[in-house]
Design a protein around this motif. Structure first.
Motif, PDB file in Angstrom:
ATOM      1  N   ILE A  60       2.236   1.927  -3.503  1.00  0.00           N
ATOM      2  CA  ILE A  60       1.212   2.449  -4.420  1.00  0.00           C
ATOM      3  C   ILE A  60       1.019   3.937  -4.178  1.00  0.00           C
ATOM      4  N   LEU A  61       0.918   4.338  -2.921  1.00  0.00           N
ATOM      5  CA  LEU A  61       0.667   5.744  -2.615  1.00  0.00           C
ATOM      6  C   LEU A  61       1.888   6.623  -2.879  1.00  0.00           C
ATOM      7  N   ASP A  80       4.075   6.076  -5.324  1.00  0.00           N
ATOM      8  CA  ASP A  80       4.332   6.129  -6.765  1.00  0.00           C
ATOM      9  C   ASP A  80       3.522   7.256  -7.390  1.00  0.00           C
ATOM     10  N   VAL A 135      -5.834   2.984 -11.504  1.00  0.00           N
ATOM     11  CA  VAL A 135      -4.844   3.586 -10.602  1.00  0.00           C
ATOM     12  C   VAL A 135      -5.563   4.181  -9.397  1.00  0.00           C
ATOM     13  N   SER A 136      -6.682   4.859  -9.625  1.00  0.00           N
ATOM     14  CA  SER A 136      -7.421   5.445  -8.495  1.00  0.00           C
ATOM     15  C   SER A 136      -7.981   4.348  -7.591  1.00  0.00           C
ATOM     16  N   PRO A 172       1.047   8.690  -9.750  1.00  0.00           N
ATOM     17  CA  PRO A 172      -0.047   7.977 -10.421  1.00  0.00           C
ATOM     18  C   PRO A 172       0.098   7.854 -11.934  1.00  0.00           C
ATOM     19  N   ARG A 192      -5.154   3.074  -5.464  1.00  0.00           N
ATOM     20  CA  ARG A 192      -4.854   4.065  -4.426  1.00  0.00           C
ATOM     21  C   ARG A 192      -5.918   4.032  -3.319  1.00  0.00           C
ATOM     22  N   SER A 193      -7.183   3.867  -3.698  1.00  0.00           N
ATOM     23  CA  SER A 193      -8.256   3.765  -2.710  1.00  0.00           C
ATOM     24  C   SER A 193      -8.057   2.540  -1.822  1.00  0.00           C
ATOM     25  N   PRO A 234       0.826  -1.223   0.000  1.00  0.00           N
ATOM     26  CA  PRO A 234       0.000   0.000   0.000  1.00  0.00           C
ATOM     27  C   PRO A 234       0.853   1.264   0.000  1.00  0.00           C
ATOM     28  N   ALA A 266      -5.228   1.037  -1.163  1.00  0.00           N
ATOM     29  CA  ALA A 266      -4.069   1.307  -0.299  1.00  0.00           C
ATOM     30  C   ALA A 266      -4.462   2.209   0.866  1.00  0.00           C
ATOM     31  N   GLU A 267      -5.231   3.243   0.577  1.00  0.00           N
ATOM     32  CA  GLU A 267      -5.665   4.166   1.635  1.00  0.00           C
ATOM     33  C   GLU A 267      -6.526   3.458   2.670  1.00  0.00           C
TER      34      GLU A 267
END
Length: 193
Positions: free
Chosen positions: A64-65, A67, A83-84, A69, A87-88, A61, A90-91
């Motif tokens: 990913i955050l 990197d 990608v979003s 985007p 990121r979601s 996670p 990972a968050e």
């Protein structure tokens, strides 16, 4: 009908082959997101490019955050939406909103509820996670086009079956609907990634 299909398809391969380790829930969800709405071959290629970017393994996670985007998108061949979604995910994991460790111990319906709270993880994605990562034996993804098409062909239906029809046809397969679905996908030579 299903018995004839099973005989025609023959033995199934290892459903875990090429997938993240059974304990790596996060890596499995990353793989599932990258493969959404793609052919098996395209999904494998994109997932391969993603893991190549991170030394041959699924990214964490934090990675990913961290990197950029657009660079991640271009390097792996991902859409901006995917990608979003990554990121979601990972968050949600970092914040503790999604507690991956508890997914092994809760019923299928609760796993689905936990996962669909993450942007980009819908019902189909949650069902694939249940079937192929958590190895849950009795999942019937009624929204999966491949399963619908395979049932239509195997049962000689005039059109793709709706969810209620699928549930009725699949009732005798309980508690092994996951295995039945693997045979159905295989009959189309299209098991999900």
């Amino acid at each position: 009908m299903l018995a004839g299909l099973i005989a025609a398809v023959g033995p199934l391969g290892d459903s875990r082959e090429g997938r993240p380790d059974r304990e790596d829930h996060y890596g499995s969800l990353v793989r599932t997101i990258t493969g959404q709405q793609l052919s098996v071959l395209a999904a494998r290629a994109i997932y391969g490019r993603l893991t190549d970017r991170f030394g041959g393994r699924p990214p964490t996670p934090q990675e990913i955050l961290a990197d950029e985007p657009e660079e991640l998108r271009a390097a792996a061949g991902l859409s901006r939406a995917k990608v979003s979604y990554l990121r979601s995910l990972a968050e949600h994991v970092i914040s503790g909103q999604l507690e991956l460790a508890r997914l092994d111990d809760i019923p299928d319906e609760e796993v689905i509820a936990e996962l669909v709270a993450v942007k980009g993880l819908g019902l189909w994605t949650a069902q694939m996670f249940l079937m192929f990562h958590l190895d849950r034996p009795d999942v019937l993804p009624t929204g999966d086009l491949g399963i619908r098409r395979a049932i239509e062909r195997a049962y000689g239906l005039d059109a793709l079956p709706d969810p209620a029809t699928m549930e009725r046809i699949a009732e005798p397969w309980r508690p092994y609907r996951t295995l039945a679905c693997r045979y159905l996908w295989r009959s189309l030579d299209n098991e999900p990634t």
